[in-house]
Scaffold this motif. Structure first.
Motif, PDB file in Angstrom:
ATOM      1  N   ASP A   1       4.652  -5.999   6.387  1.00 57.94           N
ATOM      2  CA  ASP A   1       3.514  -6.832   6.146  1.00 57.94           C
ATOM      3  C   ASP A   1       3.499  -8.112   5.154  1.00 57.94           C
TER       4      ASP A   1
ATOM      5  N   ARG B   1       0.787  -1.168  -0.088  1.00 52.90           N
ATOM      6  CA  ARG B   1      -0.024  -0.079  -0.059  1.00 52.90           C
ATOM      7  C   ARG B   1       0.877   1.295   0.149  1.00 52.90           C
TER       8      ARG B   1
ATOM      9  N   GLY C   1      -3.998   1.132   8.741  1.00 51.56           N
ATOM     10  CA  GLY C   1      -3.002   1.476   9.734  1.00 51.56           C
ATOM     11  C   GLY C   1      -1.821   1.411   9.555  1.00 51.56           C
ATOM     12  N   LEU C   2      -1.291   0.635   8.622  1.00 53.66           N
ATOM     13  CA  LEU C   2       0.111   0.528   8.085  1.00 53.66           C
ATOM     14  C   LEU C   2       0.690   1.790   7.572  1.00 53.66           C
TER      15      LEU C   2
ATOM     16  N   ARG D   1     -10.765  -4.001  -0.897  1.00 55.53           N
ATOM     17  CA  ARG D   1     -10.819  -5.397  -1.561  1.00 55.53           C
ATOM     18  C   ARG D   1     -12.099  -5.856  -2.188  1.00 55.53           C
TER      19      ARG D   1
ATOM     20  N   TYR E   1      -2.342  -9.535  -4.913  1.00 55.58           N
ATOM     21  CA  TYR E   1      -2.892  -8.759  -3.542  1.00 55.58           C
ATOM     22  C   TYR E   1      -4.466  -9.440  -3.372  1.00 55.58           C
TER      23      TYR E   1
HETATM   24  O1  F6P Z   1      -3.966  -4.476   9.221  1.00 55.24           O
HETATM   25  C1  F6P Z   1      -3.369  -5.009   8.070  1.00 55.24           C
HETATM   26  C2  F6P Z   1      -3.227  -4.461   6.948  1.00 55.24           C
HETATM   27  O2  F6P Z   1      -2.701  -4.747   5.813  1.00 55.24           O
HETATM   28  C3  F6P Z   1      -2.678  -3.061   7.321  1.00 55.24           C
HETATM   29  O3  F6P Z   1      -1.219  -3.431   7.289  1.00 55.24           O
HETATM   30  C4  F6P Z   1      -3.286  -1.933   6.243  1.00 55.24           C
HETATM   31  O4  F6P Z   1      -3.048  -0.933   6.775  1.00 55.24           O
HETATM   32  C5  F6P Z   1      -4.514  -2.627   6.264  1.00 55.24           C
HETATM   33  O5  F6P Z   1      -4.498  -3.967   6.397  1.00 55.24           O
HETATM   34  C6  F6P Z   1      -5.263  -1.934   4.787  1.00 55.24           C
HETATM   35  O6  F6P Z   1      -5.241  -3.082   3.997  1.00 55.24           O
HETATM   36  P1  F6P Z   1      -5.232  -2.906   2.499  1.00 55.24           P
HETATM   37  O7  F6P Z   1      -3.707  -2.553   2.307  1.00 55.24           O
HETATM   38  O8  F6P Z   1      -5.216  -4.173   1.912  1.00 55.24           O
HETATM   39  O9  F6P Z   1      -5.991  -1.878   2.175  1.00 55.24           O
END
Ligand code: F6P
Length: 487
Positions: free
Chosen positions: A161, A26, A46-47, A335, A106
Protein backbone atom coordinates in the motif's frame (compact mmCIF):
# COMPACT_ATOMS: atom_id res chain seq x y z
CA UNK A 1 -9.16 -23.36 -8.16
CA UNK A 2 -6.17 -22.25 -6.06
CA UNK A 3 -6.10 -23.46 -2.46
CA UNK A 4 -4.12 -22.46 0.62
CA UNK A 5 -2.02 -25.56 0.04
CA UNK A 6 -1.19 -24.57 -3.56
CA UNK A 7 0.00 -21.22 -2.30
CA UNK A 8 2.08 -22.81 0.46
CA UNK A 9 3.76 -25.03 -2.12
CA UNK A 10 4.36 -22.19 -4.58
CA UNK A 11 6.10 -20.14 -1.91
CA UNK A 12 8.13 -23.15 -0.78
CA UNK A 13 9.16 -24.18 -4.31
CA UNK A 14 9.88 -20.77 -5.70
CA UNK A 15 11.17 -18.89 -2.68
CA UNK A 16 12.15 -21.61 -0.20
CA UNK A 17 15.66 -20.13 0.00
CA UNK A 18 14.29 -16.70 0.92
CA UNK A 19 12.84 -15.23 4.11
CA UNK A 20 9.27 -14.16 3.30
CA UNK A 21 8.37 -10.77 4.77
CA UNK A 22 5.16 -8.79 4.35
CA UNK A 23 5.09 -5.13 5.42
CA UNK A 24 2.08 -2.86 5.97
CA UNK A 25 1.13 0.02 8.17
CA UNK A 26 -2.05 -1.65 9.48
CA UNK A 27 -1.47 -4.71 11.64
CA UNK A 28 -3.70 -7.77 11.30
CA UNK A 29 -4.22 -8.29 15.06
CA UNK A 30 -4.43 -5.56 17.68
CA UNK A 31 -3.99 -6.06 21.44
CA UNK A 32 -6.15 -3.77 23.57
CA UNK A 33 -6.77 -3.30 27.26
CA UNK A 34 -10.25 -4.31 28.26
CA UNK A 35 -10.62 -3.62 31.98
CA UNK A 36 -7.79 -5.53 33.62
CA UNK A 37 -7.52 -7.99 30.77
CA UNK A 38 -5.88 -7.78 27.36
CA UNK A 39 -7.95 -8.82 24.37
CA UNK A 40 -6.82 -9.45 20.82
CA UNK A 41 -9.03 -8.16 18.00
CA UNK A 42 -8.79 -8.59 14.24
CA UNK A 43 -8.28 -5.36 12.30
CA UNK A 44 -10.92 -4.24 9.85
CA UNK A 45 -10.12 -3.34 6.25
CA UNK A 46 -9.42 -5.02 2.95
CA UNK A 47 -5.66 -5.23 3.23
CA UNK A 48 -5.47 -7.19 6.46
CA UNK A 49 -8.42 -9.42 5.53
CA UNK A 50 -6.68 -10.34 2.27
CA UNK A 51 -3.15 -10.80 3.60
CA UNK A 52 -3.91 -12.76 6.78
CA UNK A 53 -4.78 -16.07 5.03
CA UNK A 54 -1.71 -15.61 2.80
CA UNK A 55 0.55 -15.16 5.81
CA UNK A 56 -1.02 -18.18 7.48
CA UNK A 57 -0.04 -20.16 4.41
CA UNK A 58 3.45 -18.66 4.08
CA UNK A 59 4.42 -18.73 7.76
CA UNK A 60 6.73 -15.72 7.31
CA UNK A 61 7.08 -12.44 9.21
CA UNK A 62 4.60 -9.56 8.95
CA UNK A 63 6.02 -6.15 9.91
CA UNK A 64 3.37 -3.59 10.90
CA UNK A 65 2.71 -0.64 13.17
CA UNK A 66 1.62 -1.64 16.69
CA UNK A 67 -1.44 0.60 17.13
CA UNK A 68 -3.10 -1.16 20.09
CA UNK A 69 -2.73 0.20 23.62
CA UNK A 70 -1.60 -3.24 24.87
CA UNK A 71 0.56 -4.12 21.87
CA UNK A 72 3.83 -3.38 23.64
CA UNK A 73 2.89 -5.51 26.64
CA UNK A 74 2.57 -8.75 24.71
CA UNK A 75 5.57 -8.77 22.32
CA UNK A 76 8.94 -10.42 22.95
CA UNK A 77 12.31 -8.65 22.99
CA UNK A 78 12.34 -8.52 19.16
CA UNK A 79 8.91 -6.87 19.20
CA UNK A 80 7.35 -10.07 17.84
CA UNK A 81 4.28 -12.13 18.70
CA UNK A 82 2.89 -15.25 17.04
CA UNK A 83 -0.58 -14.92 15.51
CA UNK A 84 -3.47 -15.72 15.06
CA UNK A 85 -3.83 -16.08 18.83
CA UNK A 86 -6.03 -19.19 18.67
CA UNK A 87 -3.73 -21.05 16.26
CA UNK A 88 -0.37 -19.28 15.78
CA UNK A 89 0.97 -19.57 12.23
CA UNK A 90 3.28 -16.60 11.62
CA UNK A 91 5.19 -13.82 13.40
CA UNK A 92 3.84 -10.31 13.68
CA UNK A 93 6.73 -7.91 14.20
CA UNK A 94 5.61 -4.52 15.48
CA UNK A 95 7.25 -1.18 14.95
CA UNK A 96 6.35 1.85 17.07
CA UNK A 97 5.55 5.48 16.33
CA UNK A 98 5.21 8.54 18.52
CA UNK A 99 1.94 10.49 18.34
CA UNK A 100 3.69 13.15 16.22
CA UNK A 101 4.98 10.49 13.82
CA UNK A 102 1.57 8.84 13.50
CA UNK A 103 0.01 12.23 12.91
CA UNK A 104 2.51 13.22 10.22
CA UNK A 105 2.94 9.84 8.52
CA UNK A 106 -0.52 8.22 8.69
CA UNK A 107 -3.07 11.00 9.26
CA UNK A 108 -0.92 13.50 7.41
CA UNK A 109 0.97 12.42 4.31
CA UNK A 110 -0.61 9.01 3.67
CA UNK A 111 -4.22 10.01 4.25
CA UNK A 112 -4.34 13.71 3.40
CA UNK A 113 -2.07 13.59 0.35
CA UNK A 114 -1.83 10.13 -1.19
CA UNK A 115 -5.38 8.99 -0.34
CA UNK A 116 -7.31 11.96 -1.88
CA UNK A 117 -4.86 12.24 -4.80
CA UNK A 118 -5.15 8.57 -5.75
CA UNK A 119 -8.94 8.48 -5.45
CA UNK A 120 -9.45 11.75 -7.36
CA UNK A 121 -11.95 12.34 -4.57
CA UNK A 122 -12.58 16.04 -5.05
CA UNK A 123 -10.97 16.82 -1.71
CA UNK A 124 -7.93 19.01 -2.02
CA UNK A 125 -4.84 17.20 -0.72
CA UNK A 126 -3.17 18.88 2.26
CA UNK A 127 0.53 19.33 1.53
CA UNK A 128 2.40 19.98 4.75
CA UNK A 129 6.21 19.83 4.75
CA UNK A 130 6.37 18.30 8.24
CA UNK A 131 4.03 15.45 7.22
CA UNK A 132 6.41 14.60 4.40
CA UNK A 133 9.33 14.57 6.86
CA UNK A 134 7.47 12.07 9.05
CA UNK A 135 6.49 10.00 6.03
CA UNK A 136 10.17 9.60 5.13
CA UNK A 137 11.22 8.87 8.70
CA UNK A 138 8.58 6.20 9.24
CA UNK A 139 9.33 4.56 5.87
CA UNK A 140 12.96 4.40 7.00
CA UNK A 141 11.86 2.68 10.23
CA UNK A 142 9.76 0.08 8.38
CA UNK A 143 12.69 -0.63 6.05
CA UNK A 144 15.08 -1.04 8.99
CA UNK A 145 12.69 -3.47 10.66
CA UNK A 146 12.79 -5.55 7.47
CA UNK A 147 16.60 -5.37 7.22
CA UNK A 148 16.92 -6.60 10.83
CA UNK A 149 15.38 -9.87 9.62
CA UNK A 150 18.27 -10.53 7.23
CA UNK A 151 20.25 -13.58 8.29
CA UNK A 152 21.66 -16.26 5.98
CA UNK A 153 18.85 -16.24 3.46
CA UNK A 154 18.04 -13.57 0.92
CA UNK A 155 15.01 -11.43 1.66
CA UNK A 156 11.76 -11.69 -0.25
CA UNK A 157 9.79 -8.59 0.74
CA UNK A 158 6.20 -7.81 -0.14
CA UNK A 159 5.27 -4.22 0.75
CA UNK A 160 1.63 -3.23 1.02
CA UNK A 161 0.00 0.00 0.00
CA UNK A 162 0.55 3.73 -0.30
CA UNK A 163 1.99 4.15 3.17
CA UNK A 164 5.25 2.50 2.13
CA UNK A 165 6.25 4.10 -1.19
CA UNK A 166 9.84 4.76 -0.10
CA UNK A 167 10.76 1.45 1.55
CA UNK A 168 11.98 -0.50 -1.48
CA UNK A 169 14.73 2.02 -2.24
CA UNK A 170 16.06 1.91 1.32
CA UNK A 171 15.97 -1.89 1.45
CA UNK A 172 17.67 -2.30 -1.94
CA UNK A 173 20.46 0.12 -1.02
CA UNK A 174 21.39 -1.99 1.99
CA UNK A 175 20.50 -5.39 0.60
CA UNK A 176 20.77 -5.35 -3.21
CA UNK A 177 20.04 -9.08 -3.59
CA UNK A 178 16.66 -8.76 -1.86
CA UNK A 179 13.60 -9.22 -4.03
CA UNK A 180 11.25 -6.35 -3.24
CA UNK A 181 7.72 -5.79 -4.51
CA UNK A 182 4.77 -3.60 -3.62
CA UNK A 183 1.05 -3.93 -4.09
CA UNK A 184 -0.80 -0.59 -4.27
CA UNK A 185 -4.26 -1.30 -2.80
CA UNK A 186 -5.93 1.90 -4.01
CA UNK A 187 -6.33 3.39 -7.50
CA UNK A 188 -3.46 5.15 -9.27
CA UNK A 189 -4.63 8.49 -10.69
CA UNK A 190 -3.97 9.91 -14.12
CA UNK A 191 -0.84 12.07 -14.64
CA UNK A 192 -2.81 15.36 -14.60
CA UNK A 193 -3.91 14.65 -11.04
CA UNK A 194 -0.59 13.32 -9.78
CA UNK A 195 1.50 16.15 -11.21
CA UNK A 196 0.44 18.62 -8.49
CA UNK A 197 2.18 16.58 -5.79
CA UNK A 198 5.35 18.41 -4.67
CA UNK A 199 7.06 15.15 -3.68
CA UNK A 200 6.12 13.28 -6.86
CA UNK A 201 9.68 12.54 -8.01
CA UNK A 202 10.79 11.14 -4.66
CA UNK A 203 7.66 8.96 -4.47
CA UNK A 204 8.16 7.61 -7.98
CA UNK A 205 11.86 6.99 -7.35
CA UNK A 206 10.93 4.99 -4.25
CA UNK A 207 8.34 2.95 -6.12
CA UNK A 208 10.69 2.27 -9.04
CA UNK A 209 13.13 0.50 -6.71
CA UNK A 210 10.62 -2.38 -6.53
CA UNK A 211 11.12 -5.36 -8.81
CA UNK A 212 7.39 -5.76 -9.22
CA UNK A 213 4.64 -3.19 -8.71
CA UNK A 214 1.08 -4.48 -8.57
CA UNK A 215 -2.20 -2.60 -9.06
CA UNK A 216 -5.75 -3.93 -9.13
CA UNK A 217 -6.49 -2.99 -12.73
CA UNK A 218 -4.68 -2.61 -16.04
CA UNK A 219 -6.19 0.89 -16.11
CA UNK A 220 -4.22 1.82 -12.95
CA UNK A 221 -1.04 0.29 -14.45
CA UNK A 222 -1.43 2.43 -17.56
CA UNK A 223 -2.02 5.53 -15.43
CA UNK A 224 1.19 4.72 -13.56
CA UNK A 225 3.22 4.21 -16.75
CA UNK A 226 1.89 7.51 -18.15
CA UNK A 227 2.76 9.27 -14.90
CA UNK A 228 6.33 7.94 -15.00
CA UNK A 229 6.70 8.91 -18.64
CA UNK A 230 5.59 12.43 -17.85
CA UNK A 231 7.61 12.93 -14.67
CA UNK A 232 10.82 10.89 -14.85
CA UNK A 233 13.74 10.32 -17.13
CA UNK A 234 13.03 6.65 -17.36
CA UNK A 235 12.44 4.14 -20.14
CA UNK A 236 8.78 3.18 -20.20
CA UNK A 237 7.94 0.04 -22.14
CA UNK A 238 4.16 -0.11 -22.55
CA UNK A 239 4.35 -3.34 -24.52
CA UNK A 240 6.08 -5.20 -21.71
CA UNK A 241 4.46 -3.01 -19.05
CA UNK A 242 7.76 -2.14 -17.40
CA UNK A 243 9.92 0.83 -16.46
CA UNK A 244 13.69 0.95 -16.48
CA UNK A 245 15.08 3.64 -14.22
CA UNK A 246 18.81 3.96 -13.48
CA UNK A 247 19.46 0.47 -14.86
CA UNK A 248 16.82 -1.16 -12.69
CA UNK A 249 13.73 -2.69 -14.24
CA UNK A 250 10.32 -2.65 -12.52
CA UNK A 251 7.51 -4.77 -13.88
CA UNK A 252 4.08 -3.15 -13.57
CA UNK A 253 1.20 -5.64 -13.54
CA UNK A 254 -2.50 -5.88 -12.66
CA UNK A 255 -3.55 -8.34 -9.95
CA UNK A 256 -7.22 -7.92 -8.96
CA UNK A 257 -7.28 -8.77 -5.28
CA UNK A 258 -9.85 -11.16 -3.82
CA UNK A 259 -11.07 -12.93 -0.68
CA UNK A 260 -10.84 -16.36 0.89
CA UNK A 261 -13.99 -17.30 -1.03
CA UNK A 262 -14.59 -20.83 0.25
CA UNK A 263 -13.58 -19.93 3.79
CA UNK A 264 -16.16 -17.12 3.94
CA UNK A 265 -19.00 -19.35 2.70
CA UNK A 266 -18.08 -22.00 5.25
CA UNK A 267 -18.03 -19.47 8.08
CA UNK A 268 -21.32 -17.93 6.93
CA UNK A 269 -22.88 -21.36 7.23
CA UNK A 270 -21.92 -21.99 10.82
CA UNK A 271 -24.38 -22.30 13.71
CA UNK A 272 -23.26 -19.15 15.50
CA UNK A 273 -24.09 -17.04 12.42
CA UNK A 274 -27.56 -18.59 12.22
CA UNK A 275 -28.12 -17.82 15.90
CA UNK A 276 -27.11 -14.17 15.40
CA UNK A 277 -29.45 -13.84 12.41
CA UNK A 278 -32.40 -14.34 14.74
CA UNK A 279 -31.58 -11.25 16.82
CA UNK A 280 -30.90 -8.92 13.92
CA UNK A 281 -34.44 -7.48 13.46
CA UNK A 282 -34.48 -6.46 17.10
CA UNK A 283 -31.01 -4.95 16.85
CA UNK A 284 -31.95 -2.85 13.82
CA UNK A 285 -34.97 -1.23 15.48
CA UNK A 286 -37.61 -0.15 12.94
CA UNK A 287 -39.71 -2.97 11.43
CA UNK A 288 -39.00 -3.86 7.80
CA UNK A 289 -39.91 -6.23 4.98
CA UNK A 290 -36.94 -5.33 2.79
CA UNK A 291 -33.50 -4.75 4.28
CA UNK A 292 -30.91 -2.85 2.26
CA UNK A 293 -27.45 -3.13 3.85
CA UNK A 294 -24.10 -1.38 3.42
CA UNK A 295 -20.88 -2.10 5.29
CA UNK A 296 -18.13 0.50 4.90
CA UNK A 297 -15.33 2.23 6.63
CA UNK A 298 -16.75 5.74 7.13
CA UNK A 299 -14.80 7.49 4.38
CA UNK A 300 -15.75 10.18 1.87
CA UNK A 301 -14.76 7.87 -0.99
CA UNK A 302 -17.48 5.37 -0.03
CA UNK A 303 -20.41 7.56 -1.13
CA UNK A 304 -22.41 7.19 2.11
CA UNK A 305 -24.19 10.56 1.79
CA UNK A 306 -25.03 9.78 -1.83
CA UNK A 307 -26.59 6.44 -0.77
CA UNK A 308 -28.82 8.15 1.80
CA UNK A 309 -29.91 10.67 -0.83
CA UNK A 310 -30.71 7.81 -3.21
CA UNK A 311 -32.82 6.05 -0.55
CA UNK A 312 -34.66 9.33 0.01
CA UNK A 313 -35.39 9.59 -3.73
CA UNK A 314 -36.42 5.93 -3.89
CA UNK A 315 -39.01 6.38 -1.13
CA UNK A 316 -40.26 9.58 -2.73
CA UNK A 317 -40.57 8.05 -6.18
CA UNK A 318 -41.90 4.66 -5.08
CA UNK A 319 -44.01 5.52 -1.98
CA UNK A 320 -45.41 1.98 -1.77
CA UNK A 321 -42.09 1.06 -0.07
CA UNK A 322 -42.53 3.55 2.77
CA UNK A 323 -43.08 1.63 6.00
CA UNK A 324 -41.53 -1.51 4.45
CA UNK A 325 -37.96 -0.63 3.44
CA UNK A 326 -35.00 0.03 5.75
CA UNK A 327 -31.48 1.08 4.77
CA UNK A 328 -28.87 0.03 7.32
CA UNK A 329 -25.35 1.49 7.17
CA UNK A 330 -22.83 -0.39 9.31
CA UNK A 331 -20.09 2.21 9.23
CA UNK A 332 -16.81 1.52 11.00
CA UNK A 333 -15.30 4.81 12.16
CA UNK A 334 -11.73 5.47 11.03
CA UNK A 335 -9.07 8.19 10.59
CA UNK A 336 -10.92 10.30 13.13
CA UNK A 337 -8.12 12.78 13.69
CA UNK A 338 -8.63 14.13 10.19
CA UNK A 339 -11.10 17.02 9.99
CA UNK A 340 -12.84 15.85 6.80
CA UNK A 341 -13.61 12.48 8.43
CA UNK A 342 -15.08 14.10 11.55
CA UNK A 343 -17.14 16.42 9.38
CA UNK A 344 -18.39 13.47 7.35
CA UNK A 345 -19.77 11.71 10.45
CA UNK A 346 -21.72 14.84 11.36
CA UNK A 347 -22.99 15.22 7.81
CA UNK A 348 -24.14 11.58 7.68
CA UNK A 349 -25.97 11.91 10.98
CA UNK A 350 -27.71 15.10 10.05
CA UNK A 351 -28.78 13.86 6.60
CA UNK A 352 -30.06 10.57 8.06
CA UNK A 353 -31.99 12.53 10.68
CA UNK A 354 -33.52 14.76 8.01
CA UNK A 355 -34.63 11.83 5.83
CA UNK A 356 -35.99 9.93 8.85
CA UNK A 357 -37.96 12.98 9.94
CA UNK A 358 -39.45 13.29 6.46
CA UNK A 359 -40.78 9.71 6.36
CA UNK A 360 -41.08 8.56 9.97
CA UNK A 361 -44.39 6.91 10.74
CA UNK A 362 -45.23 4.96 13.92
CA UNK A 363 -42.28 2.74 14.83
CA UNK A 364 -40.89 2.83 11.30
CA UNK A 365 -38.18 5.08 9.91
CA UNK A 366 -35.99 4.29 6.90
CA UNK A 367 -32.33 5.01 7.78
CA UNK A 368 -30.38 3.24 10.52
CA UNK A 369 -26.72 4.05 11.09
CA UNK A 370 -24.66 1.80 13.39
CA UNK A 371 -21.11 2.97 14.04
CA UNK A 372 -20.03 0.61 16.80
CA UNK A 373 -17.53 -2.13 15.99
CA UNK A 374 -19.15 -5.47 15.23
CA UNK A 375 -17.42 -8.82 15.15
CA UNK A 376 -17.04 -10.87 12.00
CA UNK A 377 -19.75 -13.38 12.94
CA UNK A 378 -22.23 -10.52 13.24
CA UNK A 379 -21.14 -9.13 9.86
CA UNK A 380 -21.80 -12.52 8.30
CA UNK A 381 -25.22 -12.69 9.94
CA UNK A 382 -26.10 -9.27 8.48
CA UNK A 383 -24.88 -10.31 5.03
CA UNK A 384 -27.18 -13.33 5.13
CA UNK A 385 -30.17 -11.37 6.37
CA UNK A 386 -30.24 -8.51 3.86
CA UNK A 387 -32.21 -8.40 0.60
CA UNK A 388 -29.98 -5.85 -1.13
CA UNK A 389 -26.35 -5.10 -0.52
CA UNK A 390 -25.44 -1.60 -1.66
CA UNK A 391 -21.86 -0.57 -2.52
CA UNK A 392 -21.79 3.09 -3.48
CA UNK A 393 -18.06 3.95 -3.64
CA UNK A 394 -17.30 7.07 -5.64
CA UNK A 395 -13.94 5.50 -6.50
CA UNK A 396 -12.46 2.33 -5.05
CA UNK A 397 -9.42 0.23 -5.99
CA UNK A 398 -11.32 -3.05 -5.60
CA UNK A 399 -13.93 -3.05 -2.76
CA UNK A 400 -13.47 -6.44 -1.17
CA UNK A 401 -16.70 -6.10 0.80
CA UNK A 402 -18.60 -6.64 -2.47
CA UNK A 403 -16.84 -9.99 -2.95
CA UNK A 404 -17.14 -10.93 0.72
CA UNK A 405 -20.88 -10.22 0.64
CA UNK A 406 -21.40 -12.46 -2.38
CA UNK A 407 -19.63 -15.39 -0.75
CA UNK A 408 -21.60 -14.92 2.48
CA UNK A 409 -24.87 -14.82 0.50
CA UNK A 410 -25.10 -18.60 0.88
CA UNK A 411 -28.90 -18.75 0.57
CA UNK A 412 -28.67 -16.72 -2.70
CA UNK A 413 -31.33 -14.51 -1.15
CA UNK A 414 -29.88 -11.04 -1.63
CA UNK A 415 -28.59 -9.04 -4.58
CA UNK A 416 -25.54 -6.85 -4.95
CA UNK A 417 -25.99 -3.26 -6.18
CA UNK A 418 -22.48 -2.15 -7.06
CA UNK A 419 -20.81 1.11 -8.02
CA UNK A 420 -19.30 0.94 -11.49
CA UNK A 421 -16.32 2.88 -10.11
CA UNK A 422 -15.00 -0.03 -8.05
CA UNK A 423 -12.41 -2.51 -9.28
CA UNK A 424 -14.89 -5.25 -8.33
CA UNK A 425 -17.35 -4.05 -10.99
CA UNK A 426 -14.96 -5.30 -13.70
CA UNK A 427 -15.40 -8.86 -12.46
CA UNK A 428 -18.89 -8.90 -10.94
CA UNK A 429 -20.83 -8.14 -14.09
CA UNK A 430 -23.98 -9.82 -12.76
CA UNK A 431 -24.41 -7.25 -10.03
CA UNK A 432 -26.77 -4.34 -10.64
CA UNK A 433 -24.25 -1.70 -11.63
CA UNK A 434 -24.81 1.93 -10.65
CA UNK A 435 -23.24 5.34 -11.02
CA UNK A 436 -23.32 6.53 -7.38
CA UNK A 437 -23.32 10.19 -8.46
CA UNK A 438 -26.61 9.60 -10.31
CA UNK A 439 -29.12 9.66 -7.43
CA UNK A 440 -32.12 9.04 -9.71
CA UNK A 441 -30.36 6.05 -11.29
CA UNK A 442 -29.51 4.51 -7.90
CA UNK A 443 -33.12 4.95 -6.72
CA UNK A 444 -34.30 3.11 -9.85
CA UNK A 445 -31.68 0.37 -9.35
CA UNK A 446 -32.95 -0.21 -5.80
CA UNK A 447 -36.47 -0.44 -7.17
CA UNK A 448 -35.42 -2.95 -9.84
CA UNK A 449 -33.91 -5.22 -7.19
CA UNK A 450 -37.05 -5.00 -5.05
CA UNK A 451 -39.02 -6.23 -8.08
CA UNK A 452 -36.48 -8.86 -9.17
CA UNK A 453 -37.72 -12.46 -9.20
CA UNK A 454 -36.16 -14.99 -6.87
CA UNK A 455 -35.01 -17.01 -9.87
CA UNK A 456 -33.16 -14.06 -11.37
CA UNK A 457 -31.47 -13.18 -8.06
CA UNK A 458 -30.29 -16.75 -7.67
CA UNK A 459 -28.98 -16.93 -11.21
CA UNK A 460 -26.97 -13.75 -10.84
CA UNK A 461 -25.71 -14.56 -7.33
CA UNK A 462 -24.54 -18.02 -8.43
CA UNK A 463 -22.62 -16.59 -11.38
CA UNK A 464 -20.87 -14.04 -9.19
CA UNK A 465 -19.94 -16.71 -6.65
CA UNK A 466 -18.41 -18.80 -9.42
CA UNK A 467 -16.25 -15.87 -10.58
CA UNK A 468 -15.02 -15.18 -7.05
CA UNK A 469 -14.34 -18.85 -6.30
CA UNK A 470 -12.26 -19.15 -9.46
CA UNK A 471 -10.33 -15.98 -8.64
CA UNK A 472 -9.81 -16.28 -4.91
CA UNK A 473 -7.17 -14.73 -2.68
CA UNK A 474 -4.79 -17.69 -3.06
CA UNK A 475 -4.77 -17.27 -6.82
CA UNK A 476 -4.10 -13.53 -6.38
CA UNK A 477 -1.09 -14.16 -4.14
CA UNK A 478 0.06 -17.17 -6.19
CA UNK A 479 0.06 -15.18 -9.42
CA UNK A 480 1.96 -12.32 -7.81
CA UNK A 481 4.60 -14.69 -6.48
CA UNK A 482 4.88 -16.62 -9.76
CA UNK A 483 5.40 -13.36 -11.60
CA UNK A 484 8.27 -12.52 -9.25
CA UNK A 485 9.83 -15.92 -9.68
CA UNK A 486 10.06 -15.28 -13.43
CA UNK A 487 12.33 -12.27 -12.92
O1 F6P B 1 -8.47 0.33 0.79
C1 F6P B 1 -7.29 1.00 1.09
C2 F6P B 1 -6.88 0.72 2.51
O2 F6P B 1 -5.69 1.33 2.89
C3 F6P B 1 -6.68 -0.73 2.66
O3 F6P B 1 -5.46 -1.07 2.21
C4 F6P B 1 -7.02 -0.88 4.10
O4 F6P B 1 -7.49 -2.12 4.37
C5 F6P B 1 -8.13 0.14 4.32
O5 F6P B 1 -7.86 1.14 3.40
C6 F6P B 1 -8.18 0.59 5.75
O6 F6P B 1 -7.46 1.72 5.99
P1 F6P B 1 -6.72 2.06 7.33
O7 F6P B 1 -5.58 1.13 7.44
O8 F6P B 1 -6.33 3.48 7.19
O9 F6P B 1 -7.72 1.85 8.43
Amino acid sequence: MWTKKDLEETIKNKFGAYDFIVVSNREPYVHEHSGKKVRCVKSIGGLTAAMDPIMQASKGVWVAYGSGDADKDVVDKDNKIKVPPEDPKYSLKRIWMTKEEENGFYYGYANQVLWPLSHIAYRQPVFDASHWEYYQEVNQRFAEAVLEEKRDNKLFVWLQDYHLSLCAKIIKEKSPDAIVSLFWHIPWPNPEVFRICPQKKKLLEGLLANDLLGFHLRYHCLNFLDTVRQEMEAKVNREESSVTYRNHKTLVRPFPISVDAEGISQMANNKEVKKRMKIIPEEIGPPYEILCLSIDRVDYTKGILEKIRAVDRFLEKYPEYQGRFVFLELGALSRLHIKTYKQLIDDIESLAEEVNWKYRSGYWYPIVIINRRLDYTTHLAYYRTCDLFLVGSLHDGMNLVAKEYNMANVDLKGMLVLSQFTGAARELKDAILINPFDIEGVADAIFSVCKMSEKERKRRARKMQKVILENNIYKWAGKFILQLSEL
